[in-house]
Design an enzyme around this catalytic site. Sequence first.
Site, PDB file in Angstrom:
ATOM      1  CG  ASP A   7     -18.283  65.150  24.599  1.00  0.00           C
ATOM      2  OD1 ASP A   7     -18.770  64.546  23.622  1.00  0.00           O
ATOM      3  OD2 ASP A   7     -18.303  64.691  25.752  1.00  0.00           O
ATOM      4  CG  HIS A   8     -19.251  63.952  18.725  1.00  0.00           C
ATOM      5  ND1 HIS A   8     -18.243  63.164  19.226  1.00  0.00           N
ATOM      6  CD2 HIS A   8     -20.274  63.109  18.414  1.00  0.00           C
ATOM      7  CE1 HIS A   8     -18.630  61.900  19.207  1.00  0.00           C
ATOM      8  NE2 HIS A   8     -19.855  61.835  18.723  1.00  0.00           N
ATOM      9  CG  HIS A  17     -19.098  60.701  24.472  1.00  0.00           C
ATOM     10  ND1 HIS A  17     -18.630  61.923  24.042  1.00  0.00           N
ATOM     11  CD2 HIS A  17     -18.570  59.784  23.618  1.00  0.00           C
ATOM     12  CE1 HIS A  17     -17.857  61.747  22.981  1.00  0.00           C
ATOM     13  NE2 HIS A  17     -17.807  60.463  22.716  1.00  0.00           N
TER      14      HIS A  17
END
Length: 490
Positions: free
Chosen positions: A177-178, A240
């Site tokens: 998950d960037h 996110h």
Amino acid sequence: MAAERTSLFIFFGGTGDLAYRKLYPSMFNLYKKGTLREHFGVIGTSREKLTDEQFQQNVLKSLGTAKTDKEAVKFVSHFGYEAHDVTDKAHYQVMKKRADEMDKKFKLNGNRIFYLSLAPSFFGTVAGYLKSEGLTDTDGFDRVVIEKPFGRDFDSAQQLNEALSKSFDEKQIFRIDHYLGKEMIQNIEAVRFGNTLVESLWNNRYIDNIQVTLSEKLGVEERASYYDNSGALRDMVQNHIMQIVSLLAMEQPVSFTDVDIRAEKVKALRSLRVYNVAEASTNFVRGQYGPGDNQRAYRDEDNVPHDSNNDTFVAGKLLFDNYRWSGTPFYIRTGKMLADKFTRVDVVFKKPLIDIFSFPQNHNAPLEANVLTMYIEPHAGFSLRLNAKTNGQGFQTKPINLDYFVDAKDSKATPEPYERLIHDVMKGDGTNFSSWQEVSYAWRFVDQIRKVWDLQKPEFPNYTPGSMGPAAADELITRDHRQWVYRLNK
């Protein structure tokens, strides 16, 4: 120079937009800093027919460097390419031979990282063949990196996880998950657990509410086909936002290790109240953007059905049923075609029980709440809003801000999210990756919202591009006698 790491990377979906735009440039940054140097190799795979030389030239182009850049040319000399059908068992034998050759050439000690930037339906297939065809039979480590989406609901996510678990154990699976690679997201832990002043106030006795906003200025662009089957709830909230919220809500871990941090995040998500039908209808709102100045409505975008009821905006109220957070709501919102592109967390503290400065004879405005704001992007920093006396005669108060922002020099030196996360995979550090338990609890919560929405027909479109979403998002919070810290025309 950084400590050198040794590994072979095999990128499934190696000619995709993500690979060229994010992954290879991030690896080049690691190369320039010394984390990658002599002992690494890369195999790119996809259905596209390319030679090694053509692939290397494509990678060079993605780096934005001249073909005469000796450092870049040496970097891409570690890259090879194999045209590959992920469903064809025989192709994995070819891949194994190439991997063994690279392992010997660059002295990689059998360390392998398999990066799956593919449709989720292929995760289990690829993992199974990697195991059965011997690509994981080495003396080094084997790790698999999974790009989102990890399922579209709890059931599909569980099926994916079971398929992966047949070939890899949980410690080998890195669900990327960037957002967890962003500097200021990682600063949440530093601010909370590195400052007695903050941690002592980090509870329902002193915090009135916490707000998380992920605002996007653009629309669906070229992602319409994917996005119309996902929407803001699945695309942003399930991963996110839930990851950010878990970092804000978790207890202090026993130690700063991936095992202990994940354990506390899971505890927080376990205490998140899963809504029934009535609660979901009351505490969550959705939106879809209509037309605006020189902007088409979502339903008029290319590859979007004209009767689509997909959500491009979500706002909600989250409640944790535990000792630390009982009674303190977490408000979240995210959407496309909003006023600007930014991500921020606003921690709103309770006002003093008695405002001694606002008695009528003082003619003073009521005190404003103290607010700690964490700016995630595009600018990284903090702001703390306090009340202070104005200059001059009399005794009037006004809010002031104590600000800190990362300067341009430090900002330029800050690692990109994928650079940081790829480095963590090589280290075997799962701190900034989602565990299966985190994913499962997030899906259980989101699925309840989705089920309620599927039973209702929304009145779309219901917000204008350039706004901060539908009026219902403001009503959600004003109903509780609160307001968004960031709002237009305030």
